[in-house]
Design a protein around this motif. Sequence first.
Motif, mmCIF file in Angstrom:
data_model
loop_
_atom_site.group_PDB
_atom_site.id
_atom_site.type_symbol
_atom_site.label_atom_id
_atom_site.label_comp_id
_atom_site.label_asym_id
_atom_site.label_seq_id
_atom_site.Cartn_x
_atom_site.Cartn_y
_atom_site.Cartn_z
ATOM 1 N N LEU A 230 0.300 -1.445 0.174
ATOM 2 C CA LEU A 230 -0.139 0.030 -0.003
ATOM 3 C C LEU A 230 1.044 1.262 -0.212
ATOM 4 O O LEU A 230 1.892 1.419 0.578
ATOM 5 C CB LEU A 230 -0.735 -0.174 1.187
ATOM 6 C CG LEU A 230 -2.032 -0.959 1.536
ATOM 7 C CD1 LEU A 230 -2.715 -0.990 2.752
ATOM 8 C CD2 LEU A 230 -2.969 -1.268 0.596
ATOM 9 N N GLU A 231 -0.004 1.988 -0.804
ATOM 10 C CA GLU A 231 0.976 3.222 -0.497
ATOM 11 C C GLU A 231 0.666 4.070 0.016
ATOM 12 O O GLU A 231 -0.605 3.647 1.765
ATOM 13 C CB GLU A 231 0.528 4.597 -2.252
ATOM 14 C CG GLU A 231 0.632 3.928 -3.516
ATOM 15 C CD GLU A 231 2.367 4.048 -3.338
ATOM 16 O OE1 GLU A 231 3.056 4.446 -3.493
ATOM 17 O OE2 GLU A 231 2.771 2.899 -4.229
ATOM 18 N N PRO A 232 1.170 5.253 1.014
ATOM 19 C CA PRO A 232 1.068 6.066 2.489
ATOM 20 C C PRO A 232 -0.018 6.702 2.212
ATOM 21 O O PRO A 232 -0.757 6.750 1.271
ATOM 22 C CB PRO A 232 2.286 7.074 2.115
ATOM 23 C CG PRO A 232 3.320 7.045 1.580
ATOM 24 C CD PRO A 232 2.973 5.451 0.246
ATOM 25 N N HIS A 233 -1.127 6.655 3.204
ATOM 26 C CA HIS A 233 -2.142 7.555 3.601
ATOM 27 C C HIS A 233 -2.814 6.730 2.797
ATOM 28 O O HIS A 233 -3.919 7.231 2.297
ATOM 29 C CB HIS A 233 -1.617 8.645 3.866
ATOM 30 C CG HIS A 233 -0.501 9.215 4.317
ATOM 31 N ND1 HIS A 233 -0.463 10.585 4.337
ATOM 32 C CD2 HIS A 233 -0.144 9.007 5.200
ATOM 33 C CE1 HIS A 233 -0.339 10.491 5.008
ATOM 34 N NE2 HIS A 233 0.830 9.694 6.105
ATOM 35 N N THR A 234 -3.257 5.144 2.639
ATOM 36 C CA THR A 234 -3.855 4.415 2.050
ATOM 37 C C THR A 234 -4.844 3.592 2.737
ATOM 38 O O THR A 234 -3.935 3.147 3.150
ATOM 39 C CB THR A 234 -3.800 4.264 0.335
ATOM 40 O OG1 THR A 234 -2.804 2.943 0.329
ATOM 41 C CG2 THR A 234 -3.231 5.076 -0.756
ATOM 42 N N CYS A 235 -6.266 2.564 1.182
ATOM 43 C CA CYS A 235 -6.160 1.472 2.577
ATOM 44 C C CYS A 235 -6.929 0.997 1.735
ATOM 45 O O CYS A 235 -7.078 1.068 0.590
ATOM 46 C CB CYS A 235 -7.546 1.973 3.768
ATOM 47 S SG CYS A 235 -9.311 3.009 2.901
ATOM 48 N N LYS A 236 -6.547 -0.518 1.718
ATOM 49 C CA LYS A 236 -7.448 -1.593 1.255
ATOM 50 C C LYS A 236 -9.180 -2.185 1.816
ATOM 51 O O LYS A 236 -8.489 -3.037 3.447
ATOM 52 C CB LYS A 236 -6.757 -2.342 0.535
ATOM 53 C CG LYS A 236 -6.147 -2.371 -0.214
ATOM 54 C CD LYS A 236 -6.314 -2.724 -1.911
ATOM 55 C CE LYS A 236 -5.720 -2.413 -2.929
ATOM 56 N NZ LYS A 236 -6.550 -2.426 -4.270
ATOM 57 N N PHE A 237 -10.219 -2.124 1.688
ATOM 58 C CA PHE A 237 -11.583 -2.174 2.316
ATOM 59 C C PHE A 237 -12.207 -3.604 1.702
ATOM 60 O O PHE A 237 -12.514 -3.062 0.634
ATOM 61 C CB PHE A 237 -12.482 -1.112 2.386
ATOM 62 C CG PHE A 237 -13.381 -1.363 3.290
ATOM 63 C CD1 PHE A 237 -12.987 -2.024 4.646
ATOM 64 C CD2 PHE A 237 -14.222 -0.334 3.732
ATOM 65 C CE1 PHE A 237 -14.401 -2.130 5.655
ATOM 66 C CE2 PHE A 237 -15.319 -0.022 4.525
ATOM 67 C CZ PHE A 237 -15.162 -0.809 5.516
ATOM 68 N N TYR A 238 -11.687 -4.518 2.006
ATOM 69 C CA TYR A 238 -12.790 -5.786 1.823
ATOM 70 C C TYR A 238 -14.256 -6.657 2.380
ATOM 71 O O TYR A 238 -13.751 -6.323 3.526
ATOM 72 C CB TYR A 238 -12.384 -6.829 1.072
ATOM 73 C CG TYR A 238 -10.837 -6.514 0.154
ATOM 74 C CD1 TYR A 238 -11.541 -6.600 -1.142
ATOM 75 C CD2 TYR A 238 -9.342 -6.231 0.415
ATOM 76 C CE1 TYR A 238 -10.562 -6.444 -1.787
ATOM 77 C CE2 TYR A 238 -8.748 -5.683 -0.578
ATOM 78 C CZ TYR A 238 -8.571 -5.991 -1.845
ATOM 79 O OH TYR A 238 -8.488 -5.395 -2.896
ATOM 80 N N ARG A 239 -14.867 -6.356 1.847
ATOM 81 C CA ARG A 239 -16.052 -7.235 2.683
ATOM 82 C C ARG A 239 -15.626 -9.138 1.857
ATOM 83 O O ARG A 239 -15.870 -8.987 0.715
ATOM 84 C CB ARG A 239 -17.206 -7.217 1.809
ATOM 85 C CG ARG A 239 -18.474 -7.937 2.568
ATOM 86 C CD ARG A 239 -20.184 -7.608 2.323
ATOM 87 N NE ARG A 239 -21.131 -7.912 3.275
ATOM 88 C CZ ARG A 239 -21.717 -7.472 4.045
ATOM 89 N NH1 ARG A 239 -21.343 -6.435 4.300
ATOM 90 N NH2 ARG A 239 -22.543 -7.947 4.547
ATOM 91 N N VAL A 240 -15.128 -9.638 2.865
ATOM 92 C CA VAL A 240 -14.786 -11.503 2.197
ATOM 93 C C VAL A 240 -15.873 -12.103 2.226
ATOM 94 O O VAL A 240 -16.384 -12.431 3.974
ATOM 95 C CB VAL A 240 -13.100 -11.400 3.055
ATOM 96 C CG1 VAL A 240 -13.047 -12.872 3.093
ATOM 97 C CG2 VAL A 240 -12.769 -10.298 2.652
ATOM 98 N N SER A 241 -16.392 -12.954 1.367
ATOM 99 C CA SER A 241 -17.627 -13.903 1.939
ATOM 100 C C SER A 241 -16.500 -16.017 1.886
ATOM 101 O O SER A 241 -15.413 -16.441 1.185
ATOM 102 C CB SER A 241 -17.883 -14.008 0.625
ATOM 103 O OG SER A 241 -18.897 -13.185 0.892
ATOM 104 N N VAL A 242 -17.173 -16.042 3.275
ATOM 105 C CA VAL A 242 -16.815 -17.129 3.221
ATOM 106 C C VAL A 242 -17.592 -18.751 2.336
ATOM 107 O O VAL A 242 -18.481 -18.491 2.771
ATOM 108 C CB VAL A 242 -16.455 -18.493 4.423
ATOM 109 C CG1 VAL A 242 -15.746 -19.348 4.729
ATOM 110 C CG2 VAL A 242 -16.121 -16.781 5.352
ATOM 111 N N LYS A 243 -16.784 -19.297 1.594
ATOM 112 C CA LYS A 243 -17.181 -20.066 0.539
ATOM 113 C C LYS A 243 -17.125 -21.365 0.798
ATOM 114 O O LYS A 243 -15.858 -21.928 0.918
ATOM 115 C CB LYS A 243 -17.488 -19.731 -1.317
ATOM 116 C CG LYS A 243 -17.682 -18.681 -1.122
ATOM 117 C CD LYS A 243 -19.046 -18.338 -1.003
ATOM 118 C CE LYS A 243 -19.571 -17.057 -1.489
ATOM 119 N NZ LYS A 243 -21.223 -16.453 -1.619
#
Length: 379
Positions: free
Chosen positions: A366-379
């Motif tokens: 990740l670049e500085p001051h960034t994020c990744k936001f996931y909704r993870v489904s379990v299959k």
Amino acid sequence: MVKYTPPMGWNSWNTFAENVNEQVVRETAESMVSNGLKDAGYEYVVIDDCWSEPTRDANGRLRVDKKKFPGGIKKLADYVHSLGLKMGIYSCAGPLTCAGYPGSLDHEFEDAATFAEWGVDFLKYDYCYHPDSMHGKYLYRRMGTALANCGRDILFSACTWGGDATHTWIDQTGAGMWRSTGDIFDSFESMRGIIKNQYKILSYGGVGCFNDMDMLITGMRGKGHVGLKGCTFEEYKLHMSVWSILASPLMIGCDIRNMDSETRELLTNRGMLAVNQDARGARAYIANESDLFGVPEADVSPIFCRLLDNGDIAVCFTNLRDDAATFPLTTEKMGLGHSCGKKLVCNDIWSGESFEIQNDCLSFRLEPHTCKFYRVSVK
Ligand code: GLA
């Protein structure tokens, strides 16, 4: 009334401070409807400090400043209600508010009665000038009791800035939300300080009494009362992601009458709001906490996770550092053992893209001051 999900709305302080007035509030309420914020779930329109006359009337009642609010609060509340929204106001546990207007100390029951009479639905209750001789828990119990007896359902929003170990007693007072931090300003450093303040209190906010990380700065872009240098779009995105996954109330602080479409999209993203408003009410946790031991404070960057009502897991990788870095997370740390044999479908909340993994590690640079936001489904 028990609040099952974090309250959402708008508050006048971040942008307008002492310049709040009837026209601003009316137009803000109107644009909450026309901009789709109401449809997205934002409902409280809150007038912060500086709405009253500097003194009470002869009967000890609070008086609205008629120059700022010529029609009075009751009429304004009626209008806000006619748009399907709710009215909020502000007072303080001390004899004066933070800006020096009359506070509610020793007037708790009469002020609660006044607010009820005016049709108020939300009270933000500040902590300035509180007497040293009285612990905050007694002051907030007083107002909590007064509101519970005022004959109207008024959401009690405590604003003690996390002082006097608020988290250990606030849910005894009837408060529906409590401020865990000092005031936010429109800069990444301010946002980062607030996020770092949360690490030790993640278990304390939840259904009934949400941990309020302070009003949103999204879209302020350096303008308004707390508008320091402003933030980049990616920084505002990180702000929304963390406030969402930590189930903070979402009280908008920018001038929504003039917001740009990027800001609107950030504030109304349905995936982000669904995480914030998730019905399970499970607390978020720092999934990479064991990687953070011994790491210098400036390099600490949490990966927050939260189990959602339908069994999905919200995962927010943050890079709070000032340099790019890689953040790995084994699925074990999200509650999925090596032998579970499950596939994960990762849906990117902001971009809408998705991918699947079967191995046991998620990792992002990740670049500085960034994020990744996931909704993870379990299959
Ligand atoms: C305190 C609060 C702010 C705002 C101002 C008003 O600083 O923390 O959110 O309400 O008072 O004076």
